[in-house]
Design a protein around this motif. Sequence first.
Motif, PDB file in Angstrom:
ATOM      1  N   HIS A   1       0.870  -1.179   0.000  1.00  0.00           N
ATOM      2  CA  HIS A   1       0.000   0.000   0.000  1.00  0.00           C
ATOM      3  C   HIS A   1       0.903   1.224   0.000  1.00  0.00           C
ATOM      4  N   SER A   2       0.402   2.312  -0.512  1.00  0.00           N
ATOM      5  CA  SER A   2       1.156   3.558  -0.393  1.00  0.00           C
ATOM      6  C   SER A   2       1.164   3.977   1.074  1.00  0.00           C
TER       7      SER A   2
ATOM      8  N   LEU B   1       4.852   9.554  -5.938  1.00  0.00           N
ATOM      9  CA  LEU B   1       4.378  10.953  -6.012  1.00  0.00           C
ATOM     10  C   LEU B   1       4.437  11.408  -7.465  1.00  0.00           C
ATOM     11  N   ASN B   2       3.315  11.903  -7.950  1.00  0.00           N
ATOM     12  CA  ASN B   2       3.222  12.186  -9.389  1.00  0.00           C
ATOM     13  C   ASN B   2       4.203  13.246  -9.870  1.00  0.00           C
TER      14      ASN B   2
ATOM     15  N   PHE C   1       2.708  14.666   5.024  1.00  0.00           N
ATOM     16  CA  PHE C   1       3.571  13.504   5.285  1.00  0.00           C
ATOM     17  C   PHE C   1       4.948  13.591   4.610  1.00  0.00           C
TER      18      PHE C   1
HETATM   19  C1  LIG Z   1       2.053   7.709 -10.841  1.00  0.00           C
HETATM   20  C2  LIG Z   1       1.504   7.863  -9.456  1.00  0.00           C
HETATM   21  C3  LIG Z   1       1.459   9.122  -8.889  1.00  0.00           C
HETATM   22  C4  LIG Z   1       0.994   9.279  -7.573  1.00  0.00           C
HETATM   23  N1  LIG Z   1       1.026  10.512  -6.998  1.00  0.00           N
HETATM   24  C5  LIG Z   1       0.669  10.648  -5.703  1.00  0.00           C
HETATM   25  C6  LIG Z   1       0.835  11.911  -5.059  1.00  0.00           C
HETATM   26  O1  LIG Z   1       1.265  12.901  -5.650  1.00  0.00           O
HETATM   27  N2  LIG Z   1       0.506  11.986  -3.749  1.00  0.00           N
HETATM   28  C7  LIG Z   1       0.035  10.911  -3.036  1.00  0.00           C
HETATM   29  O2  LIG Z   1      -0.228  11.048  -1.841  1.00  0.00           O
HETATM   30  N3  LIG Z   1      -0.130   9.712  -3.638  1.00  0.00           N
HETATM   31  C8  LIG Z   1       0.194   9.545  -4.952  1.00  0.00           C
HETATM   32  N4  LIG Z   1       0.086   8.329  -5.557  1.00  0.00           N
HETATM   33  C9  LIG Z   1      -0.401   7.174  -4.803  1.00  0.00           C
HETATM   34  C10 LIG Z   1      -1.832   6.798  -5.212  1.00  0.00           C
HETATM   35  O3  LIG Z   1      -2.734   7.649  -4.591  1.00  0.00           O
HETATM   36  C11 LIG Z   1      -2.072   5.312  -4.809  1.00  0.00           C
HETATM   37  O4  LIG Z   1      -1.150   4.513  -5.502  1.00  0.00           O
HETATM   38  C12 LIG Z   1      -3.476   4.845  -5.148  1.00  0.00           C
HETATM   39  O5  LIG Z   1      -4.433   5.522  -4.402  1.00  0.00           O
HETATM   40  C13 LIG Z   1      -3.609   3.341  -4.864  1.00  0.00           C
HETATM   41  O6  LIG Z   1      -3.322   3.055  -3.545  1.00  0.00           O
HETATM   42  P1  LIG Z   1      -2.174   2.047  -3.092  1.00  0.00           P
HETATM   43  O7  LIG Z   1      -0.884   2.523  -3.696  1.00  0.00           O
HETATM   44  O8  LIG Z   1      -2.165   2.122  -1.603  1.00  0.00           O
HETATM   45  O9  LIG Z   1      -2.534   0.679  -3.587  1.00  0.00           O
HETATM   46  C14 LIG Z   1       0.525   8.148  -6.866  1.00  0.00           C
HETATM   47  C15 LIG Z   1       0.560   6.891  -7.467  1.00  0.00           C
HETATM   48  C16 LIG Z   1       1.037   6.741  -8.728  1.00  0.00           C
HETATM   49  C17 LIG Z   1       1.106   5.361  -9.336  1.00  0.00           C
END
Ligand SMILES: Cc1cc2nc3c(=O)[nH]c(=O)nc-3n(C[C@H](O)[C@H](O)[C@H](O)COP(=O)(O)O)c2cc1C
Length: 335
Positions: free
Chosen positions: A171-172, A280-281, A229
Amino acid sequence: MKELLFKIFPDSFIRFIFNKTLRAYTIYQSYNYDRKRYKKYSDSFLMKKQNELIGNIIKHYHVFEKGLTMPNTRLGFGQPKLIVLINECLRYIDLFGANEPQLKHAVAVIKEYENFHAENNFALEDNTLENLKKINTLNIEGPVSKQLVQSSEGYFKNVMAPFDEFSFSRHSLRNFKDLEIPMSSITEALEIAKKTPSACNRQAWRTYIFTDKALIQEILKIQGGNRGFGHLADKLIIVTSELGVFGHSFERNQAFIDGGMYLMNLLYALHFKKIGTCPLNCSNTPEKDKILQKLCSVPQSEVFICMIACGFPPDEFKLATSPRYDINFTNKIIG
Ligand SMILES: Cc1cc2nc3c(=O)[nH]c(=O)nc-3n(C[C@H](O)[C@H](O)[C@H](O)COP(=O)(O)O)c2cc1C
């Protein structure tokens, strides 16, 4: 005319100029093709299409999922945005009904937000309460969502498990403890991630690992999607992709595809090494892209794929549920 040209200039010169012009034109034409499609089908102009509305609803409810899992959730956060989300949900329901699973989850997150504030005896603004009433009176069935609570041990308990369990355990993470990740763990993860397949094995990915806390914060401030965070990240990995190994108009997206595949593999590899990560995008405007390239010492021939905030998880923390669609929705079997 053609004959005259061949008389005046050597063959090779004419072919060189012709190929160069033709390639430049096909690159222009291909990007134009992409541009038109993106303009027509992306939600940039937010019309009334189902995909456009639901995409926005997911994007907006995720802000609240994230907010509810922050290390220190600020009571009363995001009320103007909550009202926008509520109205988007109402608009969607009005146009397409309330059966969409992500719409139902959005409503569940809105209710979780309301409950969270009630449990903490925090009085939401009148305007927010009025809008909450509008969505509550619709009685959309489904449970109130509850963001996950996890322990550091539980988070990594499946790192040696079969792939399905391992994959579901990633998970993130948006909460890190104050402990340095040894560089050796990062390089071990990079060794694993390099097995990523790529078009003709060209391995366009490049990584930049930042350890200096002040520089990390400077970069994260520009990134912008890490409020609440990002300041806790111990290391920051930037994944880019080198354009120089690709050619012709038809490979124009290959750097992003191969880079994206590498990113996923690296996220798994870091999870395997028990390092918490949040991608992070790097969806940058040209201006922001140039600023980040300079600040991160990334050559102009490389495109940003993503940043990864890294750190060890605290003993206990929350995770956003981020539910996925049923595969029947995202998958079609074609006979
Ligand atoms: C290309 C990419 C960019 C993302 N950018 C952000 C971001 O800028 N900030 C953030 O908090 N999460 C970011 N995320 C995390 C997503 O929110 C998260 O992967 C998605 O909600 C699915 O949840 P999980 O990773 O827990 O399975 C990003 C994920 C991806 C793959």
